[in-house]
Motif scaffolding. Sequence first.
Motif, mmCIF file in Angstrom:
data_model
loop_
_atom_site.group_PDB
_atom_site.id
_atom_site.type_symbol
_atom_site.label_atom_id
_atom_site.label_comp_id
_atom_site.label_asym_id
_atom_site.label_seq_id
_atom_site.Cartn_x
_atom_site.Cartn_y
_atom_site.Cartn_z
ATOM 1 N N ASN A 145 0.804 -1.227 0.000
ATOM 2 C CA ASN A 145 0.000 0.000 0.000
ATOM 3 C C ASN A 145 0.832 1.270 0.000
ATOM 4 N N GLY A 146 2.082 1.157 -0.366
ATOM 5 C CA GLY A 146 2.911 2.357 -0.426
ATOM 6 C C GLY A 146 3.088 2.832 -1.851
ATOM 7 N N PHE A 147 3.810 3.975 -2.016
ATOM 8 C CA PHE A 147 4.057 4.545 -3.327
ATOM 9 C C PHE A 147 5.513 4.300 -3.688
ATOM 10 N N VAL A 148 5.715 3.736 -4.849
ATOM 11 C CA VAL A 148 7.068 3.341 -5.224
ATOM 12 C C VAL A 148 7.430 3.980 -6.553
ATOM 13 N N PRO A 160 13.231 14.112 -4.340
ATOM 14 C CA PRO A 160 12.379 13.088 -3.736
ATOM 15 C C PRO A 160 12.221 13.242 -2.235
ATOM 16 N N PHE A 161 13.024 14.107 -1.634
ATOM 17 C CA PHE A 161 12.985 14.214 -0.187
ATOM 18 C C PHE A 161 12.074 15.313 0.319
ATOM 19 N N VAL A 162 11.223 15.846 -0.602
ATOM 20 C CA VAL A 162 10.200 16.757 -0.099
ATOM 21 C C VAL A 162 9.173 15.997 0.723
ATOM 22 N N TYR A 163 9.114 14.699 0.506
ATOM 23 C CA TYR A 163 8.129 13.905 1.242
ATOM 24 C C TYR A 163 8.639 13.487 2.603
ATOM 25 N N GLY A 164 9.869 13.880 2.928
ATOM 26 C CA GLY A 164 10.431 13.428 4.188
ATOM 27 C C GLY A 164 11.582 12.498 3.890
ATOM 28 N N ARG A 165 11.822 11.563 4.794
ATOM 29 C CA ARG A 165 12.972 10.678 4.616
ATOM 30 C C ARG A 165 12.595 9.497 3.723
ATOM 31 N N ASP A 207 9.783 12.842 11.869
ATOM 32 C CA ASP A 207 8.880 11.699 12.036
ATOM 33 C C ASP A 207 9.465 10.503 11.288
ATOM 34 N N GLY A 208 8.766 9.396 11.305
ATOM 35 C CA GLY A 208 9.251 8.218 10.599
ATOM 36 C C GLY A 208 9.253 8.445 9.099
ATOM 37 N N PRO A 209 9.779 7.491 8.365
ATOM 38 C CA PRO A 209 9.817 7.648 6.903
ATOM 39 C C PRO A 209 8.417 7.584 6.301
ATOM 40 N N PRO A 210 8.160 8.337 5.223
ATOM 41 C CA PRO A 210 6.843 8.285 4.590
ATOM 42 C C PRO A 210 6.694 6.992 3.802
ATOM 43 N N ASP A 211 5.481 6.787 3.309
ATOM 44 C CA ASP A 211 5.228 5.565 2.543
ATOM 45 C C ASP A 211 5.690 5.702 1.104
ATOM 46 N N TYR A 233 14.176 14.253 -14.175
ATOM 47 C CA TYR A 233 12.770 14.100 -13.777
ATOM 48 C C TYR A 233 12.524 14.798 -12.446
ATOM 49 N N LYS A 234 11.422 15.543 -12.392
ATOM 50 C CA LYS A 234 11.126 16.270 -11.160
ATOM 51 C C LYS A 234 10.333 15.381 -10.214
ATOM 52 N N MET A 235 11.029 14.801 -9.271
ATOM 53 C CA MET A 235 10.388 13.803 -8.408
ATOM 54 C C MET A 235 9.365 14.420 -7.465
ATOM 55 N N GLU A 236 9.575 15.747 -7.181
ATOM 56 C CA GLU A 236 8.664 16.308 -6.177
ATOM 57 C C GLU A 236 7.231 16.349 -6.660
ATOM 58 N N ARG A 237 7.051 16.174 -7.998
ATOM 59 C CA ARG A 237 5.671 16.194 -8.503
ATOM 60 C C ARG A 237 5.128 14.784 -8.704
ATOM 61 N N ALA A 238 5.905 13.780 -8.348
ATOM 62 C CA ALA A 238 5.520 12.411 -8.707
ATOM 63 C C ALA A 238 4.333 11.900 -7.892
ATOM 64 N N PHE A 239 4.309 12.228 -6.604
ATOM 65 C CA PHE A 239 3.334 11.596 -5.715
ATOM 66 C C PHE A 239 2.476 12.640 -5.032
ATOM 67 N N PRO A 240 1.322 12.225 -4.520
ATOM 68 C CA PRO A 240 0.442 13.176 -3.837
ATOM 69 C C PRO A 240 1.120 13.818 -2.630
ATOM 70 N N LYS A 241 0.742 15.104 -2.388
ATOM 71 C CA LYS A 241 1.402 15.877 -1.339
ATOM 72 C C LYS A 241 1.098 15.323 0.051
ATOM 73 N N GLN A 242 -0.080 14.610 0.157
ATOM 74 C CA GLN A 242 -0.467 14.192 1.503
ATOM 75 C C GLN A 242 0.514 13.198 2.099
ATOM 76 N N LEU A 243 1.286 12.550 1.239
ATOM 77 C CA LEU A 243 2.194 11.536 1.758
ATOM 78 C C LEU A 243 3.335 12.130 2.560
ATOM 79 N N ALA A 244 3.562 13.432 2.373
ATOM 80 C CA ALA A 244 4.749 14.034 2.981
ATOM 81 C C ALA A 244 4.689 13.962 4.500
ATOM 82 N N LYS A 245 5.835 13.716 5.090
ATOM 83 C CA LYS A 245 5.929 13.692 6.552
ATOM 84 C C LYS A 245 7.079 14.590 6.982
#
Lengths: 657, 185
Positions: free
Chosen positions: A528-531, A636-641, A603-607, A587-599
């Motif tokens: 259930n994570g984003f890869v 890719p690290f806009v989402y956290g670790r 905190d712990g690593p995001p999904d 490739y601009k990774m910061e646009r790859a996944f939904p913003k809600q995933l960011a942590k």
Amino acid sequence: HFGFSFFVCLSFQGVWLGFNIFLFLYTFLLYNTDHSYFYTRVILGCRQAMRRQLDKNITFHRMVAYLTVVLTAVHIVAHLFNIERYHESQSMDAEELLKKLSCLGENSNETYLNPIRTYDTSTTKEVFMSISGATGVIITVGLVLMLTSSTQFIRRSFHELFWFTHHLFVVFFIGLVFHGAGQIVRGQTVESLSNHNVSYCKDHLSEWGHFSNCPSPEFAGSSPSTWKWVIGPLFLHLCERIIRFYRFLQAVIITKVVTHPSNVLELQMTKQGFKMEPGQYIFLQCPNISQLEWHPFTLTSAPEDDHFSVHVRVVGDWTGALQKTCVTEGEGGKMSTALPRIAVDGPFGSPSSDVFRYGVSVCIAAGIGVTPFASVLKSIWYQFNDDRLQTKLQKVYFFWICRDTSAFEWFADLLHSLEVLMVERGKSQLLSYHIFLTRWDETQASHIALHHSEKRDVITGLQQKTFYGRPNWDTEFKRIADNHPGSRIGVFFCGPKSLSKVLHKMCNSYSSADPRDKIVRQAGNVRNGFVCEVGPGPGGLTRSILNAGAAQLLVVEKDTRFLPGLQLLAEAAPEKVKIVHGDILTYKMERAFPKQLAKEWDDGPPDVHIIGNLPFSVSTPLIIRWLENIANRDGPFVYGRTQLTLTFQKEVAEVCS
Amino acid sequence: MGQIEWAMWANEQALATGLILLTGGIVGVAGQFKDWQFAAYGIAAGVFICLLEYPRGKRKNKGTSIERMGQRYLTICVKAFGPLTRNYFVRAGLHAVLSIPGGFMLPTVLGCVCVAIASLIYLLAAIRGEQWEPIMPQVESKQRPGESMKEPPSNPPPRLPAELRRKRQEDAAYVNPIPISVNSV
């Protein structure tokens, strides 16, 4: 004539059957013992596979029982219709042919066809007056009683009722053998068929008996044949009962009786000629308590001991009575003549004997299910005391999940002496044991908390601390699988069925030898994570990621030649796969996944995972780019670790380190 | 053998018999046997016995009572009859009476014999003083915190009167820019 043909038939059947049995046995023994097949046996592991099937005897018995009940029902319904039709054929309103056939047998030199001789009777009376009917009703009633007392509820709660009612099987089989003796189903004799042409005569009823082409047909009953089917299995069962009786006559001496806390009784016994393997079980009978009850108990001693022992938990009538007869009240030891006589049947096999056939074994026990492993661990103790013996077993993981602390006591001594021995021999890595306590009350909890920092565990007295709560099987299996990559690990379990299913699933999911699945497993929890996969190529790793249950998979592939294959994969996993035809470096990774995933960083690593078998030319610049991203917390690290799981060339890794 | 609750076995036996009576009845009616009216009775009696016996009673002694799947609603119906269903003498008598008409026709004879046996086992259970207790759903008692956790304090801790609590100006380590009173936030 009839008798002679019967014998010919029977002897032919016998010869054919006998020949088949002989062929089978000959070939079996040939494969089993002949030297030319030695290596074949080694590869196939024949001996174990055959024995394994015999372990499932109760399941087989139940299946046969269900089948018997179903077929009995069918048989009865069919015969109900038959009897009714026989009866109807005697009535005045019946068809001509039926009436004619039913009338046969009125005269003294005629044989009859219809077993019901007159209409002026009830089918019930007819049934009860015939051997087949009477035996049929009796054995069916017996079968119903056996069935209702064998439901799981009755078996578990009122076992004696189940056991004694089940002995109605004697009535069942005796009745079954005699069921056909009435020979109710009748057929035209061979001789009569040659005189009486059925296809002509059935339409010319008036000619019966008068002209030579339709003499009265002769009938005879078909002989009973059930005994041919049941005689073999009944003979085997009789043999088993005789063996049990023989073992009953053999003397068993109780050498020691030990009472342990939490109502556990240990009996140490000797018997001449008794040979066992670790983890097997025996049946015990005590004539003083009950002549008819044999109860199974796992052996807790090792084969190398000079005695054999069982640990009995006192829960019901029989075990309670055993405790009363064996344990002395008051001071002074009981004279050995005062101890009751015991009979032992067995030992019978169980899977835990296979522990020594693996290089790494995992033994998991729940509660009293630790008993077979007590035997195994003791055996290990003996084998390691004796330096000369070479064992295949190099590492044992032992897990014990227990509800109360008092259950530990009788077993803790064994673990303690094993601990000491391992350290002495310098083999402290051999046994790694984990004890889990799943239930405790407040006083216990405070006591444990108070002594938390002491060197020895406060409950068991062992060096290894007790864990609280249930084990996390994912973590445990992952650790074991990672410690021993590529080796065959035997997992043995004794305990409740629900846990058995969980462990079965664990074994299956951690059993993959595929390195691509291993890489994905290394990434942690991808489910259930984003890869984002870098450079999927033909899609091998991509498939492993999808199999691990990722919710969204983004693949970035520069080489056009791989795109059609990836598109097929995307079609096979709709809504899950997105293909980007481009260069990972731009490739601009910061646009790859939904913003809600960011942590948050703390905190712990995001999904969010980045997985990749990095393309050769790009690995170094990519790693440098990502390291910069980490410092700036962008890309890719806009989402956290964001978690990176990468494989690349060995030289690159060496340069990195 | 002393701890056996015969009613539990009688219940299993009666439930199986209900099915047997039902099957026998269906055979008799479907095949249009002679005296098929008894077969029709067999169907009705079989269904009735199944419904009556489906809810398992509660075990008297120690041990968990295991419900049959979906027996909750039937338990309520059976419980509504009060002493008629609770008393096993009544059940034994009822089964004995129900078995009699089954004996008149062959397909239901087996059902008749089995119901009679169930009736005998119920009689034995009743003689030993067993009763049918419905298994009712447990009301979840509210989670009580452990003994050491008492009620949170309802009063503030005892303090000196406000005048004595106010800091003396000369002892202060700093001066508050805003004057502070007892109730200021």
